[in-house]
Design an enzyme around this catalytic site. Structure first.
Site, PDB file in Angstrom:
ATOM      1  N   ASP A  70       0.783  -1.297  -0.205  1.00 11.33           N
ATOM      2  CA  ASP A  70       0.086   0.053   0.067  1.00 11.33           C
ATOM      3  C   ASP A  70       0.841   1.186  -0.210  1.00 11.33           C
ATOM      4  O   ASP A  70       2.196   1.257   0.245  1.00 11.33           O
ATOM      5  CB  ASP A  70      -0.889  -0.049   1.328  1.00 11.33           C
ATOM      6  CG  ASP A  70      -0.080  -0.415   2.647  1.00 11.33           C
ATOM      7  OD1 ASP A  70       1.118  -0.418   2.348  1.00 11.33           O
ATOM      8  OD2 ASP A  70      -0.669  -0.894   3.432  1.00 11.33           O
ATOM      9  N   ASN A 137      -7.149  -2.309  14.023  1.00 12.40           N
ATOM     10  CA  ASN A 137      -8.848  -2.565  13.833  1.00 12.40           C
ATOM     11  C   ASN A 137      -8.877  -3.876  12.744  1.00 12.40           C
ATOM     12  O   ASN A 137      -9.894  -4.043  12.372  1.00 12.40           O
ATOM     13  CB  ASN A 137      -9.483  -1.247  13.281  1.00 12.40           C
ATOM     14  CG  ASN A 137      -8.955  -0.870  11.896  1.00 12.40           C
ATOM     15  OD1 ASN A 137      -7.969  -1.542  11.300  1.00 12.40           O
ATOM     16  ND2 ASN A 137      -9.464   0.042  11.303  1.00 12.40           N
ATOM     17  N   HIS A 139      -6.916  -4.159  10.153  1.00 14.77           N
ATOM     18  CA  HIS A 139      -6.831  -3.969   8.729  1.00 14.77           C
ATOM     19  C   HIS A 139      -5.291  -4.781   7.997  1.00 14.77           C
ATOM     20  O   HIS A 139      -4.567  -4.946   9.111  1.00 14.77           O
ATOM     21  CB  HIS A 139      -6.896  -2.521   8.158  1.00 14.77           C
ATOM     22  CG  HIS A 139      -5.534  -1.740   8.711  1.00 14.77           C
ATOM     23  ND1 HIS A 139      -5.894  -0.414   9.226  1.00 14.77           N
ATOM     24  CD2 HIS A 139      -4.438  -1.839   8.678  1.00 14.77           C
ATOM     25  CE1 HIS A 139      -4.744   0.059   9.540  1.00 14.77           C
ATOM     26  NE2 HIS A 139      -3.717  -0.680   9.158  1.00 14.77           N
ATOM     27  N   GLU A 144      -9.409  -1.681   5.018  1.00 14.10           N
ATOM     28  CA  GLU A 144     -10.254  -1.441   6.376  1.00 14.10           C
ATOM     29  C   GLU A 144     -11.436  -2.234   6.664  1.00 14.10           C
ATOM     30  O   GLU A 144     -11.757  -2.579   5.615  1.00 14.10           O
ATOM     31  CB  GLU A 144     -10.640   0.102   6.176  1.00 14.10           C
ATOM     32  CG  GLU A 144      -9.208   1.031   6.165  1.00 14.10           C
ATOM     33  CD  GLU A 144      -8.699   1.616   7.470  1.00 14.10           C
ATOM     34  OE1 GLU A 144      -8.555   0.596   8.502  1.00 14.10           O
ATOM     35  OE2 GLU A 144      -8.303   2.572   7.790  1.00 14.10           O
TER      36      GLU A 144
HETATM   37  C1  GLP Z   1      -0.485   0.668   8.544  1.00 15.99           C
HETATM   38  C2  GLP Z   1      -0.129  -0.088   7.456  1.00 15.99           C
HETATM   39  C3  GLP Z   1      -0.197  -1.504   7.576  1.00 15.99           C
HETATM   40  C4  GLP Z   1       0.411  -1.981   8.756  1.00 15.99           C
HETATM   41  C5  GLP Z   1      -0.548  -1.476  10.070  1.00 15.99           C
HETATM   42  C6  GLP Z   1       0.143  -1.639  11.367  1.00 15.99           C
HETATM   43  O1  GLP Z   1      -1.330   1.380   8.592  1.00 15.99           O
HETATM   44  N1  GLP Z   1      -0.954   0.175   6.274  1.00 15.99           N
HETATM   45  O2  GLP Z   1       0.232  -2.209   6.429  1.00 15.99           O
HETATM   46  O3  GLP Z   1       0.480  -3.457   9.133  1.00 15.99           O
HETATM   47  O4  GLP Z   1      -0.987  -0.001   9.662  1.00 15.99           O
HETATM   48  O5  GLP Z   1       1.083  -0.590  11.706  1.00 15.99           O
HETATM   49  P1  GLP Z   1       2.228  -0.902  12.576  1.00 15.99           P
HETATM   50  O6  GLP Z   1       3.016  -1.934  12.284  1.00 15.99           O
HETATM   51  O7  GLP Z   1       2.935   0.287  12.638  1.00 15.99           O
HETATM   52  O8  GLP Z   1       1.289  -1.189  14.036  1.00 15.99           O
END
Ligand code: GLP
Length: 242
Positions: A70, A137, A139, A144
């Protein structure tokens, strides 16, 4: 735990990175010219540091092709919070990988960019391994929670909770982009193997819901229960609810 899910619980974040690096490097050894899916966020940073150490001592990653999950939209690739920048600094540069793909956060037509990215992914062939983190959440990528699983790459509004969670990384919370480009659930589910990482007490509840709760688009990661080969590496704090 379902039989398609292999769970490794590590003592802490650093050990999670080491275990994940061992698993990832093993997959690259098996498919040195394979296609690999990368994630961003804080969670895989430890993994990427370990891979950089391995590269420095002779392990080669430069034959692989990469696709990122992404990217924010709109965002310039030079913005230090862009996933382009993250990947260049932490992965592509340190591991010497040249054949890389990240959705274009500057695309003037984001829907066309989704179609282009989906076509590139499909044409690249089977992904040997997809690295995933998990949002608070549930995702995966930026898929989402919603009424249905988004099958293909899409241009998505970020939920208020994701904007809030990611605001910590931006100088000014108002600068968090409100949209993102993300690959869909289909491409994630088509990967031969999934490597899901989770760290910290804040992920304990959602990790348990994803792996052991009902399969529902309200918890996008719960779809992984239907994937044939998922390896989860979680530190003790994140695994507390399992
Ligand atoms: C982000 C990314 C995800 C990631 C998630 C968790 O927004 N788009 O690919 O896995 O949120 O992030 P973190 O590892 O910083 O908790």
């Amino acid at each position: 735990m379902l039989r398609n899910i292999t769970l490794h619980i590590t003592e802490d974040y650093a050990a999670m990175g080491r275990k994940a690096a061992e698993i990832f490097a093993g997959a690259v050894k098996e498919s040195p010219a394979g296609v690999f899916g990368f994630a961003t966020g804080s969670t895989p940073e430890g993994l990427y540091k370990e891979l950089a150490k391995m590269h420095a001592t002779g392990t080669r990653f430069d034959g692989i092709t990469t696709f990122n999950l992404d990217e924010y939209h709109p965002i310039q690739p030079g913005n230090t919070q862009s996933y382009h920048y993250y990947m260049k600094e932490r992965v592509f540069g340190p591991l010497g990988i040249k054949n890389t793909h990240v959705p274009d956060g500057e695309a003037t037509d984001p829907l066309a960019e989704c179609a282009r990215y989906e076509a590139r992914l499909t044409a690249a062939g089977e992904m040997a391994m997809q690295i995933l983190g998990i949002g608070h959440n549930g995702h995966i990528g930026f898929n989402e929670p919603g009424e249905a699983f988004a099958r293909l790459a899409s241009y998505v509004p970020l939920t208020p909770s994701t904007i809030e969670a990611n605001a910590r990384l931006f100088e000014d919370p108002a600068m968090v982009p409100r949209h993102a480009l993300t690959i869909g659930i289909h491409a994630i589910m088509m990967a031969k193997r999934i490597l899901l990482l989770a760290s910290g007490a804040g992920k304990a509840d959602i990790l348990a819901r994803a792996l052991q709760g009902p399969i529902t688009p309200q918890v996008p990661a719960s779809i992984l229960q239907l994937h044939p080969c998922v390896t989860v590496v979680a530190d003790q704090a994140a695994a507390a609810g399992l």
